[in-house]
Design an enzyme around this catalytic site. Structure first.
Site, short mmCIF file in Angstrom:
data_model
loop_
_atom_site.label_atom_id
_atom_site.label_comp_id
_atom_site.label_asym_id
_atom_site.label_seq_id
_atom_site.Cartn_x
_atom_site.Cartn_y
_atom_site.Cartn_z
N LYS A 1 -4.88 0.41 14.52
CA LYS A 1 -4.73 1.16 13.66
C LYS A 1 -5.65 2.73 14.05
O LYS A 1 -6.62 2.50 15.04
CB LYS A 1 -5.60 0.66 12.49
CG LYS A 1 -7.06 0.30 12.52
CD LYS A 1 -7.87 -0.12 11.24
CE LYS A 1 -7.52 -1.50 10.78
NZ LYS A 1 -8.18 -1.94 9.69
N ARG B 1 -2.71 6.10 9.73
CA ARG B 1 -2.84 5.72 8.61
C ARG B 1 -2.83 6.85 7.38
O ARG B 1 -2.68 8.12 7.75
CB ARG B 1 -3.99 4.67 8.00
CG ARG B 1 -4.13 3.52 8.91
CD ARG B 1 -3.25 2.54 8.82
NE ARG B 1 -3.09 1.39 9.47
CZ ARG B 1 -4.16 0.27 9.12
NH1 ARG B 1 -4.71 0.15 7.93
NH2 ARG B 1 -4.12 -0.76 9.87
N CYS C 1 -14.67 -2.19 4.65
CA CYS C 1 -13.62 -1.37 3.97
C CYS C 1 -14.14 -0.53 2.96
O CYS C 1 -13.53 0.43 2.77
CB CYS C 1 -12.24 -2.38 3.50
SG CYS C 1 -11.66 -3.45 4.67
N CYS D 1 -8.00 -10.97 -0.34
CA CYS D 1 -8.30 -10.58 1.20
C CYS D 1 -8.29 -11.93 1.96
O CYS D 1 -9.41 -12.48 1.60
CB CYS D 1 -9.35 -9.42 1.30
SG CYS D 1 -9.66 -9.26 3.02
N CYS E 1 -15.10 -3.33 -1.59
CA CYS E 1 -13.96 -3.66 -1.23
C CYS E 1 -13.23 -4.73 -2.27
O CYS E 1 -13.97 -5.60 -2.90
CB CYS E 1 -13.92 -4.30 0.46
SG CYS E 1 -14.70 -5.78 0.42
N LYS F 1 -6.89 6.35 12.25
CA LYS F 1 -7.41 7.17 10.97
C LYS F 1 -7.78 8.47 11.07
O LYS F 1 -8.51 8.88 11.93
CB LYS F 1 -8.54 6.15 10.33
CG LYS F 1 -8.13 4.99 9.85
CD LYS F 1 -9.07 4.21 9.23
CE LYS F 1 -8.58 2.69 8.73
NZ LYS F 1 -9.65 1.92 8.14
N CYS G 1 -16.91 -8.63 4.09
CA CYS G 1 -17.17 -9.17 5.25
C CYS G 1 -17.40 -7.97 6.10
O CYS G 1 -17.48 -6.76 5.56
CB CYS G 1 -15.98 -9.75 5.86
SG CYS G 1 -14.59 -8.48 6.56
N ARG H 1 0.72 -1.16 -0.09
CA ARG H 1 0.02 -0.16 -0.08
C ARG H 1 0.92 1.27 -0.10
O ARG H 1 1.81 1.39 0.54
CB ARG H 1 -0.98 -0.11 1.18
CG ARG H 1 -2.07 0.83 1.16
CD ARG H 1 -2.87 0.81 2.59
NE ARG H 1 -3.88 -0.25 2.54
CZ ARG H 1 -4.48 -0.78 3.43
NH1 ARG H 1 -4.13 -0.26 4.73
NH2 ARG H 1 -5.37 -1.67 3.42
#
Ligand code: SRM
Ligand code: SF4
Length: 565
Positions: free
Chosen positions: A210, A147, A479, A436, A430, A212, A475, A78
């Protein structure tokens, strides 16, 4: 121990961070091991901070098992792009790397980053080195750190955009980890100083999870500001940026069957002058670092820290640490969280072309050679490329004279298509199956064909241009922010989805569960009558998400965002 409280039962991830020597682990050794395409288990966790995920080709899983081969390990990489802005030169490098080492596609993500997929272990280092040579980086695009920082990508109608974008870059740089591990491992830099690494902001175990951050300039909420741990909403007075409303505690991920997990929108807690944005961000991050849950990673985002202790506690702690009180928030209004397509003229007299990139996948297929077209454009383009938070692309800062050339290239490659419905142009999905490892069901590879079928219903009802936003994820990690879709579909199992309805059109209200475990046929049967009464009975300018609530088809979410006064 950097935690305010010594926490018992530290999660495995915490132990790995602690002994990693500031994110080094044994990544160097893992990369050099020729016997496997994988990394050592701890390094699989640590490499995330360096911007990569170890994955395997899920499509080949059973075939390889039968042949008694290890899974086909490969890596997602990424690339960090604050506010999503890149130069044509950088685009050309990323395009080249995706063909040379990746699966010949580029993925534009829901957070304005680029992703490569399908990179083999031996190609990781050259890929990351080339990314750095072009003045981009992969550092801290993943892992328990801040991020990629999002920011409205389109400056049209916004005199303050460049200033806000500058602040987004500043935040992005300020919160980068300070360890030199990245430079040593990937860029072959010797450790120059004898002083041991230190992380003044994160300390040696980084954040619990994480983190954001996004910045938005009303009336556009195309970054979905309320889905972030920390958001800054730009406030203008007399066409000048005076500061930001601060919102905290957004996060959309949840786990089926675990009621302690849930999507949550960030609450608006106050206003900060623009000169104090970094100070506020550092303080919020400090609170999360010190109080966030380090034993259960499912309960460790800032949203949980806030819900465990209360919003009042959080604001109080913030004010105490700041040494001044955050002010009352200013009024603001968001109209949409979608993108506006086609040519728009910016306030700087340059032109901006927003292009629909289905689910952010830049690739070539018969009659639609998007990757080739964008490469051709990058070769002649003097402006920039801007990734949107909706997985789309803006060809930005185009002079009047270059407009025609760019349009010709797009047409020649089959990219401009006026037949696309508003539904398709407002869709996000996503990555899901394929790469994934967490996916239960298809998303990116399936939503286009579901929309083909939904389009028939849409067209029959005369709704071609209605920008009903539809979002699918493989899921409940969310995302593609399906919790903010006016129609949200979340994968439960192969070919089965939960259907959610009732999110607002501007990203300030979550949707609610309508029906569970639907097959494609069920989805179409459920949506057809709702779309048809929407076409007949909607009020002027009423959005789909508002309509289904007004008609009692679904109840409003019981998790509204709060605005403190
Ligand atoms: Fe995400 C994990 C892809 C935006 C919530 N996300 C993953 C991983 C890395 C799977 C994994 O951990 O093994 C996915 C990699 C798939 C692949 O093959 O590429 C993945 N997430 C993505 C992207 C590429 C989706 C896309 O199709 O564009 C987005 C990359 C963003 C970026 O550039 O940084 C992406 N992920 C999001 C968002 C949207 C956002 O941030 O606005 C969310 C919901 C917001 C949030 O964070 O709450 C999101 N991703 C998650 C979660 C759930 C986190 C949680 O708190 O519960 C996971 C799983 C986890 O962290 O354990 C996850
Ligand atoms: Fe994977 Fe789930 Fe995220 Fe989709 S929502 S990319 S399936 S983690």
């Amino acid at each position: 121990m950097n935690n305010k409280f010594v926490q018992n039962n530290l999660s495995e991830d915490e132990k790995i961070k602690t002994k990693s020597n500031f994110l080094r682990g044994t990544i160097k050794e893992s990369l050099e091991n020729p016997l496997t395409g994988a990394l050592n288990p701890d390094d699989v966790k640590l490499i995330k901070y360096h911007g990569s995920y170890q994955q395997y080709d899920r499509d080949l899983e059973s075939e390889r098992k039968q042949k008694k081969l290890e899974p086909l390990y490969q890596f997602m990489v990424r690339v960090r792009v604050a506010g999503g802005v890149t130069t044509p030169k950088q685009w050309l490098v990323l395009d080249k790397l995706s063909s040379l080492y990746g699966n010949n596609t580029l993925k534009l993500t829901t957070r304005q980053s680029f992703q490569f997929h399908g990179i083999l272990k031996r190609d990781l280092k050259p890929t990351i080195q080339e990314v750095n040579k072009t003045l981009l980086s992969t550092l801290a695009t993943c892992g328990d750190v801040n991020r990629n920082v999002m920011c409205n990508p389109n400056p049209y109608q916004s005199l303050i955009h460049e200033e806000v974008y500058g602040i987004a870059r500043e935040i992005s740089n300020y919160f980068l980890p300070k360890t030199t591990a990245y430079h040593e491992i990937w860029l072959n830099k010797e450790k120059v100083s004898r002083i041991p690494d230190a992380e003044p902001i994160y300390k040696h175990t980084y954040l619990p999870r994480k983190f954001k951050i996004a910045l938005a300039i009303p009336p556009h909420n195309d970054v979905d500001i309320f889905a972030n741990d920390l958001g800054f909403i730009a406030i203008e007075e007399n066409k000048k940026l005076i500061g930001f409303n601060v919102c905290v505690g957004g996060g959309l991920g949840s786990t089926f069957g675990n009621k302690s997990t849930y999507p949550r929108l960030a609450d608006v807690i106050g206003f900060t002058p623009k000169s104090r944005v970094i100070e506020v961000a550092e303080t919020v991050i400090g609170i999360q670092r010190d109080y966030g849950n380090r034993s259960d990673r499912k309960l460790s985002r800032l949203k949980h820290t806030i819900d465990d202790r209360g919003l009042e506690w959080f604001v109080n702690e913030l004010n105490i640490r700041l040494g001044w009180n955050i002010e009352r928030p200013y009024p603001y209004k968001f109209v949409s969280n979608g993108d506006k397509y086609g040519w728009l003229k910016g306030t700087n007299d340059k032109w901006y072309y927003t292009l629909f990139v289905e689910h952010g996948r830049v690739k070539n297929k018969e009659g639609y050679t998007l990757k080739k077209a964008l490469k051709e454009i990058a070769e002649i383009h003097k402006g920039d490329f801007r990734l949107t938070g909706n997985q789309n692309l803006i060809i930005g800062n185009v002079s009047k004279n270059d407009k025609e050339n760019i349009e010709t290239i797009l047409k020649r490659n089959g990219i401009i298509n006026n037949k696309l419905t508003g539904l398709r142009k407002s869709s996000m999905a996503c990555v899901a199956l394929g790469t994934c490892g967490l996916a239960f069901a298809e998303s990116e590879r399936y939503l286009p064909s579901l929309i083909d079928k939904l389009d028939k219903i849409i067209l029959k009802n005369g709704l071609k241009d209605d920008a009903i936003n539809i979002r699918m994820t493989g899921c409940p990690n969310n995302c593609a922010r399906s919790s903010l879709g006016e129609i949200g579909l979340v994968g439960r199992a192969i070919g089965r989805y939960n259907l959610y309805l009732g999110a607002s059109h501007n990203g300030d209200r979550l949707n609610s569960l309508y029906k569970e475990m639907l097959s494609e046929e069920n989805i179409l049967n459920e949506l057809e009558p709702i779309i048809s009464i929407y076409a007949k009975e909607k009020k002027k300018q009423e959005t789909f998400g508002d309509f289904v609530i007004r008609k009692g088809i679904i109840k409003k979410t019981n998790r509204p965002l709060q605005v403190l006064q």
